[in-house]
Design an enzyme around this catalytic site. Structure first.
Site, PDB file in Angstrom:
ATOM      1  N   ARG A  56       0.843  -1.206   0.000  1.00 35.30           N
ATOM      2  CA  ARG A  56       0.000   0.000   0.000  1.00 35.30           C
ATOM      3  C   ARG A  56       0.879   1.258   0.000  1.00 35.30           C
ATOM      4  NH1 ARG A  56      -2.469  -3.569  -0.685  1.00 35.30           N
ATOM      5  NH2 ARG A  56      -2.407  -2.529  -2.682  1.00 35.30           N
ATOM      6  N   HIS A 104      -8.696   6.442  10.594  1.00 32.90           N
ATOM      7  CA  HIS A 104      -8.280   5.027  10.515  1.00 32.90           C
ATOM      8  C   HIS A 104      -6.764   4.853  10.491  1.00 32.90           C
ATOM      9  CE1 HIS A 104     -12.487   3.871   8.755  1.00 32.90           C
ATOM     10  NE2 HIS A 104     -12.508   4.076  10.049  1.00 32.90           N
TER      11      HIS A 104
HETATM   12  P1  OAD Z   1     -15.149   1.987  -0.076  1.00 35.24           P
HETATM   13  O1  OAD Z   1     -14.270   1.240  -1.016  1.00 35.24           O
HETATM   14  O2  OAD Z   1     -16.096   1.210   0.761  1.00 35.24           O
HETATM   15  O3  OAD Z   1     -16.016   3.049  -0.894  1.00 35.24           O
HETATM   16  C1  OAD Z   1     -15.428   3.834  -1.889  1.00 35.24           C
HETATM   17  C2  OAD Z   1     -16.464   4.810  -2.415  1.00 35.24           C
HETATM   18  O4  OAD Z   1     -15.813   5.638  -3.362  1.00 35.24           O
HETATM   19  C3  OAD Z   1     -17.651   4.148  -3.121  1.00 35.24           C
HETATM   20  O5  OAD Z   1     -18.859   4.733  -2.667  1.00 35.24           O
HETATM   21  C4  OAD Z   1     -17.403   4.484  -4.601  1.00 35.24           C
HETATM   22  O6  OAD Z   1     -18.609   4.656  -5.328  1.00 35.24           O
HETATM   23  C5  OAD Z   1     -16.664   5.806  -4.480  1.00 35.24           C
HETATM   24  N1  OAD Z   1     -15.828   6.169  -5.637  1.00 35.24           N
HETATM   25  C6  OAD Z   1     -15.244   5.386  -6.552  1.00 35.24           C
HETATM   26  N2  OAD Z   1     -14.554   6.112  -7.451  1.00 35.24           N
HETATM   27  C7  OAD Z   1     -14.691   7.412  -7.077  1.00 35.24           C
HETATM   28  C8  OAD Z   1     -14.218   8.654  -7.575  1.00 35.24           C
HETATM   29  N3  OAD Z   1     -13.453   8.725  -8.665  1.00 35.24           N
HETATM   30  N4  OAD Z   1     -14.566   9.787  -6.929  1.00 35.24           N
HETATM   31  C9  OAD Z   1     -15.351   9.741  -5.817  1.00 35.24           C
HETATM   32  N5  OAD Z   1     -15.827   8.600  -5.293  1.00 35.24           N
HETATM   33  C10 OAD Z   1     -15.512   7.450  -5.912  1.00 35.24           C
HETATM   34  O7  OAD Z   1     -14.188   2.907   0.814  1.00 35.24           O
HETATM   35  P2  OAD Z   1     -14.474   3.629   2.201  1.00 35.24           P
HETATM   36  O8  OAD Z   1     -15.894   4.023   2.334  1.00 35.24           O
HETATM   37  O9  OAD Z   1     -13.443   4.680   2.351  1.00 35.24           O
HETATM   38  O10 OAD Z   1     -10.805   0.819   6.651  1.00 35.24           O
HETATM   39  O11 OAD Z   1     -14.157   2.471   3.217  1.00 35.24           O
HETATM   40  C11 OAD Z   1     -14.181   2.736   4.590  1.00 35.24           C
HETATM   41  C12 OAD Z   1     -13.136   1.901   5.309  1.00 35.24           C
HETATM   42  O12 OAD Z   1     -13.281   0.534   4.954  1.00 35.24           O
HETATM   43  C13 OAD Z   1     -11.712   2.219   4.932  1.00 35.24           C
HETATM   44  O13 OAD Z   1     -11.176   3.313   5.661  1.00 35.24           O
HETATM   45  C14 OAD Z   1     -10.974   0.960   5.235  1.00 35.24           C
HETATM   46  C15 OAD Z   1     -11.984  -0.018   4.672  1.00 35.24           C
HETATM   47  O14 OAD Z   1     -11.969  -1.280   5.135  1.00 35.24           O
HETATM   48  C16 OAD Z   1      -9.785   0.101   7.132  1.00 35.24           C
HETATM   49  O15 OAD Z   1      -8.956  -0.459   6.427  1.00 35.24           O
HETATM   50  C17 OAD Z   1      -9.729   0.046   8.605  1.00 35.24           C
END
Ligand code: OAD
Length: 228
Positions: A56, A104
Site C-alpha cells: 500500500r 483510521h
Molecule cells: P469503499 O471502497 O467502501 O467506498 C469507496 C467509495 O468511493 C464508493 O462509494 C465508490 O462509489 C466511491 N468512488 C469510486 N470512485 C470514485 C471517484 N473517482 N470519486 C469519488 N468517489 C468514488 O471505501 P471507504 O468508504 O473509504 O478501513 O471504506 C471505509 C473503510 O473501509 C476504509 O477506511 C478501510 C476499509 O476497510 C480500514 O482499512 C480500517
C-alpha cells in the site's frame, strides 16, 4: 469564515490511482479483511500483514494528489476547512490541506506493539516494515492503522468537529463502515450536506444534495455552488 467539514473515503483518492475497498476490483475483492485488517490476522500471519501495508505504501509513493484534493485545499481561501478522512494515505496533506484528522490511522507511520503509544514516521527512502523491525524498547513494529475490531481513538474528536460544521461534505465513501459513517448524524439541524460520489449510496438522510460525479469533477461543481 464559515466552517466547512469534509468526510472523505477511498473514492477521494481513486483518481490518484489508489485502490478503493468495496468497488469491483477493489482491495477487498483481492484480500480477505480478516487476513490483513484485523488483530486476529496480525496474530496469525504478521508477515502477510506487513507485506500488504508495504505494498500500500509503495502504491502511495507512486501517487500524487488529484484535482479533487487540490480543490479542497484551495477552499481554505474561502472557508475554515476541516477534513476528517478514513484514508490512510497523506494526499490531503500533500495537496496543502492544513487540518486533516485521520480516523483510521496513517500508512506512513508505524507503532510499537508494546504499549501502542510510541509512533514512528516512515520515509519514502525507508517505507517498508519487516518482521524483526523493533522499537527502541524491543517490541515489533506494526502498521499505524485502525483495524476492524479495534477502537477508533480519534472518533470523539471527529464528533466535535462535525458538531461545529456550517456546511458538511461527504466525498467517496460507501458509508458502510462504522463509526465513521455515523458522523453525518452529528451535524446541527439544517446544516447543508453535499455528497460527491459517482455511484448510489444507500441509507442516507433525505436532506442531502447529491453530486453524482467523481471527486475531481464533483469538487469543481461544489466550488461553483459554494462560492458565488
Ligand atoms: P469503499 O471502497 O467502501 O467506498 C469507496 C467509495 O468511493 C464508493 O462509494 C465508490 O462509489 C466511491 N468512488 C469510486 N470512485 C470514485 C471517484 N473517482 N470519486 C469519488 N468517489 C468514488 O471505501 P471507504 O468508504 O473509504 O478501513 O471504506 C471505509 C473503510 O473501509 C476504509 O477506511 C478501510 C476499509 O476497510 C480500514 O482499512 C480500517
Amino acid at each position: 469564515m464559515k466552517k466547512l467539514v469534509v468526510l472523505t473515503g477511498a473514492g477521494m483518492s481513486a483518481e490518484s490511482g489508489i485502490s478503493t475497498f468495496r468497488d469491483s476490483s477493489g482491495l477487498w475483492e483481492k484480500y480477505q479483511i480478516d487476513d490483513v485488517a484485523t488483530p486476529a490476522g496480525w496474530r496469525r500471519n504478521p508477515l502477510m500483514v506487513l507485506d500488504f501495508y508495504n505494498q500500500r505504501r509503495k502504491q502511495l509513493l507512486d501517487s500524487k494528489p488529484n484535482a479533487g484534493h487540490m480543490a479542497l485545499a484551495q477552499l481554505e481561501n474561502n472557508f475554515d476547512v476541516k477534513i476528517i478522512t478514513q484514508n490512510v494515505d497523506n494526499l490531503h496533506e500533500q495537496a496543502g490541506s492544513s487540518h486533516v484528522l485521520h480516523l483510521h490511522g496513517e500508512l506512513m507511520k508505524v507503532r510499537s506493539t508494546g504499549t501502542g503509544e510510541e509512533i514512528f514516521n516512515l520515509t519514502p527512502e525507508k517505507f517498508e516494515t519487516h518482521l524483526g523491525d523493533k522499537c527502541p524498547k524491543g517490541f515489533q513494529l506494526r502498521p499505524h492503522i485502525v483495524w476492524f475490531g479495534e477502537a477508533v481513538p480519534e472518533f470523539e474528536n471527529a464528533i466535535k468537529i462535525c458538531e461545529q460544521a456550517d456546511i458538511f461534505v461527504v466525498i467517496g465513501t460507501s458509508m458502510q463502515v462504522y463509526p465513521a459513517a455515523s458522523l453525518i448524524n452529528y451535524t446541527k439541524p439544517n446544516v447543508p450536506i453535499y455528497l460527491i460520489d459517482p455511484n448510489d449510496i444507500q441509507n442516507l438522510p433525505s436532506n442531502i444534495n447529491i453530486i453524482k460525479k467523481g471527486a475531481s469533477e464533483g469538487m469543481s461543481e461544489l466550488k461553483k455552488l459554494l462560492i458565488r
